[in-house]
Design an enzyme around this catalytic site. Structure first.
Site, PDB file in Angstrom:
ATOM      1  N   THR A  73     -32.185 -31.589   7.695  1.00 39.42           N
ATOM      2  CA  THR A  73     -33.362 -31.354   6.836  1.00 39.42           C
ATOM      3  C   THR A  73     -33.411 -32.351   5.681  1.00 39.42           C
ATOM      4  O   THR A  73     -34.471 -32.863   5.328  1.00 39.42           O
ATOM      5  CB  THR A  73     -33.295 -29.902   6.292  1.00 39.42           C
ATOM      6  OG1 THR A  73     -33.334 -29.032   7.420  1.00 39.42           O
ATOM      7  CG2 THR A  73     -34.450 -29.587   5.375  1.00 39.42           C
ATOM      8  N   LYS A 119     -20.848 -21.127   2.279  1.00 41.39           N
ATOM      9  CA  LYS A 119     -21.808 -22.017   1.604  1.00 41.39           C
ATOM     10  C   LYS A 119     -23.053 -21.236   1.180  1.00 41.39           C
ATOM     11  O   LYS A 119     -23.632 -21.497   0.121  1.00 41.39           O
ATOM     12  CB  LYS A 119     -22.177 -23.187   2.527  1.00 41.39           C
ATOM     13  CG  LYS A 119     -20.995 -24.152   2.711  1.00 41.39           C
ATOM     14  CD  LYS A 119     -21.303 -25.295   3.641  1.00 41.39           C
ATOM     15  CE  LYS A 119     -21.009 -24.954   5.070  1.00 41.39           C
ATOM     16  NZ  LYS A 119     -20.975 -26.058   6.010  1.00 41.39           N
ATOM     17  N   LYS A 120     -23.447 -20.269   1.960  1.00 37.18           N
ATOM     18  CA  LYS A 120     -24.619 -19.441   1.621  1.00 37.18           C
ATOM     19  C   LYS A 120     -24.298 -18.547   0.408  1.00 37.18           C
ATOM     20  O   LYS A 120     -25.109 -18.393  -0.494  1.00 37.18           O
ATOM     21  CB  LYS A 120     -25.028 -18.549   2.812  1.00 37.18           C
ATOM     22  CG  LYS A 120     -25.307 -19.278   4.093  1.00 37.18           C
ATOM     23  CD  LYS A 120     -26.598 -20.043   4.094  1.00 37.18           C
ATOM     24  CE  LYS A 120     -26.385 -21.510   4.189  1.00 37.18           C
ATOM     25  NZ  LYS A 120     -27.548 -22.338   4.008  1.00 37.18           N
ATOM     26  N   ARG A 128     -10.268 -29.494  10.132  1.00 39.93           N
ATOM     27  CA  ARG A 128     -10.614 -28.890  11.437  1.00 39.93           C
ATOM     28  C   ARG A 128     -11.142 -29.961  12.382  1.00 39.93           C
ATOM     29  O   ARG A 128     -10.861 -29.953  13.582  1.00 39.93           O
ATOM     30  CB  ARG A 128     -11.676 -27.801  11.241  1.00 39.93           C
ATOM     31  CG  ARG A 128     -11.137 -26.534  10.598  1.00 39.93           C
ATOM     32  CD  ARG A 128     -12.286 -25.616  10.185  1.00 39.93           C
ATOM     33  NE  ARG A 128     -13.150 -25.260  11.285  1.00 39.93           N
ATOM     34  CZ  ARG A 128     -14.438 -24.915  11.160  1.00 39.93           C
ATOM     35  NH1 ARG A 128     -15.004 -24.899   9.962  1.00 39.93           N
ATOM     36  NH2 ARG A 128     -15.148 -24.595  12.209  1.00 39.93           N
ATOM     37  N   SER A 160     -17.135 -20.700   7.431  1.00 41.51           N
ATOM     38  CA  SER A 160     -17.610 -21.964   6.865  1.00 41.51           C
ATOM     39  C   SER A 160     -19.089 -21.856   6.472  1.00 41.51           C
ATOM     40  O   SER A 160     -19.489 -22.179   5.347  1.00 41.51           O
ATOM     41  CB  SER A 160     -17.389 -23.077   7.905  1.00 41.51           C
ATOM     42  OG  SER A 160     -18.262 -24.147   7.725  1.00 41.51           O
ATOM     43  N   ASP A 191     -32.127 -17.575   1.712  1.00 42.87           N
ATOM     44  CA  ASP A 191     -31.611 -18.826   2.260  1.00 42.87           C
ATOM     45  C   ASP A 191     -31.747 -18.755   3.775  1.00 42.87           C
ATOM     46  O   ASP A 191     -31.890 -17.663   4.342  1.00 42.87           O
ATOM     47  CB  ASP A 191     -30.149 -19.009   1.849  1.00 42.87           C
ATOM     48  CG  ASP A 191     -29.681 -20.461   1.920  1.00 42.87           C
ATOM     49  OD1 ASP A 191     -30.407 -21.288   2.493  1.00 42.87           O
ATOM     50  OD2 ASP A 191     -28.582 -20.751   1.407  1.00 42.87           O
ATOM     51  N   LYS A 192     -31.711 -19.922   4.384  1.00 42.15           N
ATOM     52  CA  LYS A 192     -31.809 -19.986   5.850  1.00 42.15           C
ATOM     53  C   LYS A 192     -30.774 -20.969   6.350  1.00 42.15           C
ATOM     54  O   LYS A 192     -30.484 -21.952   5.679  1.00 42.15           O
ATOM     55  CB  LYS A 192     -33.201 -20.458   6.243  1.00 42.15           C
ATOM     56  CG  LYS A 192     -33.299 -20.812   7.712  1.00 42.15           C
ATOM     57  CD  LYS A 192     -34.517 -21.577   8.072  1.00 42.15           C
ATOM     58  CE  LYS A 192     -34.489 -21.979   9.527  1.00 42.15           C
ATOM     59  NZ  LYS A 192     -33.835 -23.257   9.775  1.00 42.15           N
ATOM     60  N   HIS A 193     -30.221 -20.695   7.522  1.00 44.58           N
ATOM     61  CA  HIS A 193     -29.297 -21.664   8.105  1.00 44.58           C
ATOM     62  C   HIS A 193     -29.565 -21.758   9.604  1.00 44.58           C
ATOM     63  O   HIS A 193     -29.751 -20.752  10.276  1.00 44.58           O
ATOM     64  CB  HIS A 193     -27.842 -21.246   7.880  1.00 44.58           C
ATOM     65  CG  HIS A 193     -26.868 -22.244   8.415  1.00 44.58           C
ATOM     66  ND1 HIS A 193     -26.470 -23.353   7.704  1.00 44.58           N
ATOM     67  CD2 HIS A 193     -26.231 -22.327   9.612  1.00 44.58           C
ATOM     68  CE1 HIS A 193     -25.640 -24.076   8.428  1.00 44.58           C
ATOM     69  NE2 HIS A 193     -25.482 -23.470   9.592  1.00 44.58           N
ATOM     70  N   SER A 194     -29.573 -22.991  10.094  1.00 44.17           N
ATOM     71  CA  SER A 194     -29.664 -23.188  11.543  1.00 44.17           C
ATOM     72  C   SER A 194     -28.374 -23.875  11.968  1.00 44.17           C
ATOM     73  O   SER A 194     -27.872 -24.758  11.273  1.00 44.17           O
ATOM     74  CB  SER A 194     -30.857 -24.083  11.865  1.00 44.17           C
ATOM     75  OG  SER A 194     -30.660 -24.703  13.122  1.00 44.17           O
TER      76      SER A 194
END
Ligand code: URA
Length: 438
Positions: free
Chosen positions: A120, A187-188, A168, A183, A80-83
């Site tokens: 995305t 999710k990942k 928040r 957070s 997985d990838k997150h930015s």
């Protein structure tokens, strides 16, 4: 358990146990903790912080508050990838097909964009027919078949995280690095990721503008991942000028196609293959990140990455005719040039200002339910450090109504600084956590 006791405990600098955190999140998820108490607890966490054990417990509790995906049937880890979000950031759409072509299964659940431009999911939805709402079963099936699937976040995955984030958002507690890390990582973890590449953006177009904070977030997420048995690399990358030249949803899809054809801007090709190279090394598909990067560059040259991108689009219902002939995409009604008011070196192209103008044109949203306009945005002609002559076209503004066009052109001038001195080239990457053995 009395929530009041937990608030007082944290307020006084004590450590919450894993059992307390589990119970708290579970009760909150069930609607049994009033918002005023959860808000007070969030504020104590904001000031007191969380240690690694508490953070890991919070991440796990959020991750397990709803459905979780289990890819063990594949017999290999999924990636997985997150930015953390930037302007012109289309790295996932370039890197994803490339690593998938190299044999890395990428299962990506993305949020919609809030702020500058679409996320995305919004970019993908600008391709007619492309479906981002998938069942978990369909999503997993697509990952198995094609090594890549990208779907929109659902309420069934990490529901407690969604509720906590909403709280928040209205209590001034979003900007806490521990809470941000929990957070993102929850999710990942819920999405079944075994290997995760995290792109922490730092600069004027990112939500983090402080170098120390960016590295602290990168390290915190790496630590959580390790504690939870995941392979993680965090890369802190430059977000002072937009990535590539295109900002806006359809404009960015067109730029993704250019990069995958080997004709795209160098910064996008470099960053996508560098991040992908790390992922390949993490997954044991390359001996080191450099070797991984070289393989992905080959996949750009020989068209393998482009073919994989088309496969991803077709598998999720997208009309590949638009990819074969990008001139089919709708264009904005107005296309106005922004000309350089003087000659000199481009010292700054302020990503935050460009992003705000893109949002003003309708490419992004300022509240969750807002519709975005896929055709509008900005295309740039230069990068920082380049020489421009008076009257040269700095950028094009793509707008669908005259009022926003006028306002955008006026504001956009403020994003460019032209001076006598050549500015230093901006680095693409500030650092990697952990420093990877190359
Ligand atoms: N992005 C997330 O997913 N969570 C945060 O808390 C902040 C940014």
């Amino acid at each position: 358990m009395r929530v009041l006791d937990l608030i007082c405990k944290k307020r006084d600098g004590e450590i919450l146990t894993t059992e307390e955190i589990n119970l708290l999140i579970d009760e909150f998820n069930r609607g049994n903790v009033p918002d005023y108490q959860m808000s007070a607890l969030l504020m104590t966490i904001y000031f007191q912080g969380l240690n690694t054990k508490e953070l890991t417990a919070l991440t796990a509790a959020l991750a397990h508050s709803g459905d979780t995906l289990d890819f063990s049937f594949l017999g290999t880890m999924v990636a997985d990838k997150h930015s953390t979000g930037g302007v012109g950031d289309k790295i996932t759409l370039i890197m994803g097909p490339l690593v998938a072509a190299a044999g890395v299964p990428l299962a990506k659940i993305s949020g919609r964009g809030l702020g500058f431009t679409g996320g995305t999911i919004d970019k993908l939805e600008s391709i007619p027919g492309f479906k981002t709402r998938l069942s978990a079963e369909k999503f997993m099936e697509l990952v198995k078949e094609n090594n890549i699937a990208i779907m929109a976040q659902t309420d069934k995955i990490t529901p407690a995280e969604g509720k906590l984030y909403a709280l928040r958002d209205v209590t001034g507690t979003v900007e806490n690095l521990s809470l941000i890390a929990a957070s993102i990582m929850s999710k990942k973890i819920a999405a079944g990721a075994g290997a995760i590449i995290l792109d922490v953006k730092l600069g004027k177009g990112a939500f983090i503008q402080d170098r120390e904070a960016a590295f602290r977030l990168a390290e915190t997420m790496f630590r959580i991942g390790k504690e939870m048995g995941r392979e993680v690399i965090s890369v802190v990358t430059n977000m002072n000028q937009p990535l590539g030249f295109a900002v806006g949803n359809i404009l960015e899809i067109k730029e993704v196609l250019s990069v995958l054809k080997g004709e795209g801007p160098a910064d996008l090709e470099q960053l996508s293959t560098i991040l992908g190279g790390y992922l390949l090394a993490l997954m044991g598909k390359a001996r080191n990140p450099e070797e991984g990067k070289e393989e992905l560059l080959r996949f750009i040259k020989d068209g393998t990455g482009l073919a994989k991108f088309k496969e991803l689009i077709a598998a999720q219902g997208g009309d590949n005719a638009y990819l074969e002939d990008p001139s089919l995409f709708p264009t904005a009604k107005f296309n106005q040039e922004l000309v350089a008011p003087r000659s000199g070196y481009l010292q700054e192209i302020h990503a935050g200002k460009i992003g705000r103008v893109a949002a003003l044109l309708g490419a992004g949203r300022s509240y969750k339910e807002q519709q975005i306009d896929p055709a509008v945005g900005i295309t740039l002609n230069y990068k920082v450090g380049e020489l421009v002559v008076e009257g040269a076209t700095l950028a094009h503004v793509h707008a669908n109504d005259e009022d926003s066009l006028e306002a955008a052109v006026k504001e956009l001038y403020g994003a460019f600084t032209i001076g006598e001195e050549k500015a230093e080239d901006l680095p693409l990457i500030y650092g990697v956590v952990p420093s990877f053995p190359c």
